[in-house]
Design an enzyme around this catalytic site. Structure first.
Site, short mmCIF file in Angstrom:
data_model
loop_
_atom_site.label_atom_id
_atom_site.label_comp_id
_atom_site.label_asym_id
_atom_site.label_seq_id
_atom_site.Cartn_x
_atom_site.Cartn_y
_atom_site.Cartn_z
N LEU A 218 3.51 -13.27 -24.68
CA LEU A 218 3.75 -11.95 -24.08
C LEU A 218 2.42 -11.35 -23.67
O LEU A 218 1.51 -11.25 -24.49
CB LEU A 218 4.39 -11.00 -25.09
CG LEU A 218 5.89 -11.03 -25.35
CD1 LEU A 218 6.22 -10.04 -26.46
CD2 LEU A 218 6.68 -10.71 -24.10
N HIS A 219 2.30 -10.96 -22.41
CA HIS A 219 1.03 -10.35 -21.99
C HIS A 219 1.17 -9.36 -20.84
O HIS A 219 0.25 -8.61 -20.57
CB HIS A 219 0.04 -11.44 -21.57
CG HIS A 219 0.36 -12.03 -20.22
ND1 HIS A 219 1.36 -12.94 -20.02
CD2 HIS A 219 -0.20 -11.81 -19.00
CE1 HIS A 219 1.40 -13.28 -18.75
NE2 HIS A 219 0.48 -12.60 -18.10
N ARG A 220 2.32 -9.33 -20.15
CA ARG A 220 2.41 -8.49 -18.95
C ARG A 220 2.34 -7.01 -19.33
O ARG A 220 3.02 -6.57 -20.25
CB ARG A 220 3.70 -8.77 -18.19
CG ARG A 220 3.69 -10.13 -17.54
CD ARG A 220 4.60 -10.23 -16.34
NE ARG A 220 4.41 -11.54 -15.74
CZ ARG A 220 3.51 -11.83 -14.81
NH1 ARG A 220 2.72 -10.87 -14.35
NH2 ARG A 220 3.39 -13.05 -14.32
N PRO A 221 1.53 -6.24 -18.61
CA PRO A 221 1.41 -4.82 -18.91
C PRO A 221 2.76 -4.11 -18.99
O PRO A 221 2.95 -3.24 -19.84
CB PRO A 221 0.56 -4.28 -17.75
CG PRO A 221 -0.28 -5.44 -17.34
CD PRO A 221 0.59 -6.65 -17.53
N ASP A 296 6.79 -14.04 -20.76
CA ASP A 296 6.79 -13.27 -19.52
C ASP A 296 5.79 -13.86 -18.52
O ASP A 296 5.42 -13.23 -17.55
CB ASP A 296 6.51 -11.78 -19.78
CG ASP A 296 5.19 -11.52 -20.50
OD1 ASP A 296 4.37 -12.46 -20.63
OD2 ASP A 296 4.98 -10.38 -20.95
#
Length: 386
Positions: A218-221, A296
């Site tokens: 998970l990393h999307r802003p 993501d």
């Protein structure tokens, strides 16, 4: 520069962030293997600023060290894009450029393409035409604008050509070559690190994943910058973790936000196996052995399809629709109930297996090198002599 000088100038190949490396490694090899070889200069903008991870990825992918590192580092989108442009133009002044080849959709991609286009240097975009339809994603803006100013657009799936046509881009500029991400995956699959070995090296017991496991990234802003979104996602993952251990390669942005929101303790669940960001070969091994992947990431949607591993994408849209239509990917959005239902379906029935999309065969970079060599020769002959 003289006409002959243009032919002697390198194809400048730009990388900026982690996904770019997987795409560029096979291209660099294919340009060198072409007969006659296409001279390349690898420029690293430094947009991805974890030096230890950079070195590891270059080693994992057998990618030569960059000839130039712009060392831009982290900043806002505007500042980062502007800084890449400022630092990239002198590279062209010093080395010349027969063409500038960019991959993917990061800020470095658009920034270097803009510099080249304004200098009347051919822009070559690998992974062109992908669209999520969501203009709130910075990557979507980068994709659309880079394609508009590119002279040659190499695509990974045929739907990309429909997207380009809708945006007024002549079909003659677009060439369907397949997916260079899959070139890297197939070239490195045998070297992938076994998950049990990875856990043992991290000081964890491989028995934790002995009966199967999932992988989480998970990393999307849009997912991790808002506690109202991130909290319920973590809680849903914890519930899944009670049925299937989840190995989480924790992105720095996500880790920092969990700490900032006072949520770090939610990762103490027994079903979570938390690791720092992993190298390419480690992630490849984890994904290949997983029961499912929850992510993501754009690239992981493609890699799981190539591996035949069910993927649950925690986003409302995807710029890689072929992974849903033909591959193993299911869009679940950010609704925890939908995430839990989709994970339950995988655990009950094994999940989507899909099929390998057309031209995802490990030879996309060879096709790029062969086409680009001919295109550049034609382009060079058509240019007026200086």
């Amino acid at each position: 520069m003289t006409h002959d000088g243009e032919r002697m100038a390198p194809v400048i190949c730009v990388v900026g962030a982690r996904p770019n490396y997987m795409k560029m490694a096979p291209i660099i090899r294919a340009l060198a293997a072409h007969r006659p070889p296409l001279r390349a200069l690898l420029v690293h903008t430094g947009q991805h600023y974890d030096s230890a991870m950079n070195d590891r990825l270059f080693d994992d992918l057998d990618l030569p060290r960059p000839g130039v590192n712009l060392e831009v580092g982290s900043a806002s989108h505007a500042v980062q894009t502007a800084e890449v442009m400022k630092r990239f133009e002198p590279v062209i002044d010093e080395h010349g450029a027969r063409a500038v080849l960019v991959v993917g959709d990061v800020n470095s991609t658009l920034a270097c393409a803009l510099v080249a286009a304004k200098r009347d240097i051919p822009v070559v975009h690998v992974e062109a035409g992908l669209r999520s339809g969501d203009r709130r994603m910075p990557e979507e803006i980068n994709r659309v604008l880079t394609d508009q100013i590119s002279d040659v657009l190499y695509t990974t799936e045929r739907s990309a050509h429909d997207n380009l046509a809708r945006e007024g881009i002549a079909d003659a500029r677009a060439v369907f070559v397949g997916n260079v991400m899959i070139d890297s995956l197939l070239a490195n699959r045998r070297k992938a690190v076994a998950p049990a070995e990875l856990l043992a090296t991290a000081g964890l017991s491989p028995a934790q994943i002995g009966d199967g496991y999932g992988v989480v990234t998970l990393h999307r802003p849009s997912n991790v910058d808002d506690p109202e979104t991130l909290g319920p996602i973590i809680d849903a993952l914890a519930e899944i973790g009670r049925r299937l251990p989840l190995v989480i390669a924790l992105h720095p942005r996500t880790r920092n936000n969990l700490e900032r929101f006072g949520m770090k303790q939610r990762l103490d669940e027994p079903g979570f196996v938390v690791l720092p960001p992993q190298g390419y070969l480690e992630m490849l091994g984890l994904m290949a052995g997983a029961t499912m992947v929850l992510t993501d990431s754009g690239g992981i949607q493609e890699e799981t399809t190539a591996l035949g591993v069910p993927c649950l994408t925690i986003r409302e849209n995807t710029e890689r629709p072929i992974t849903v239509e033909q591959g193993t990917n299911t869009l679940v959005g950010v609704d925890p109930a939908a995430l839990l239902a989709a994970a339950g379906a995988v655990l009950a029935g094994g999940g989507k297996r899909g099929r390998i999309p057309e031209l995802w065969d490990g030879r996309a970079a060879e096709r790029i090198a062969a086409h680009l060599a001919g295109w550049l020769d034609t382009h060079d002959k058509a240019r007026p002599h200086a």
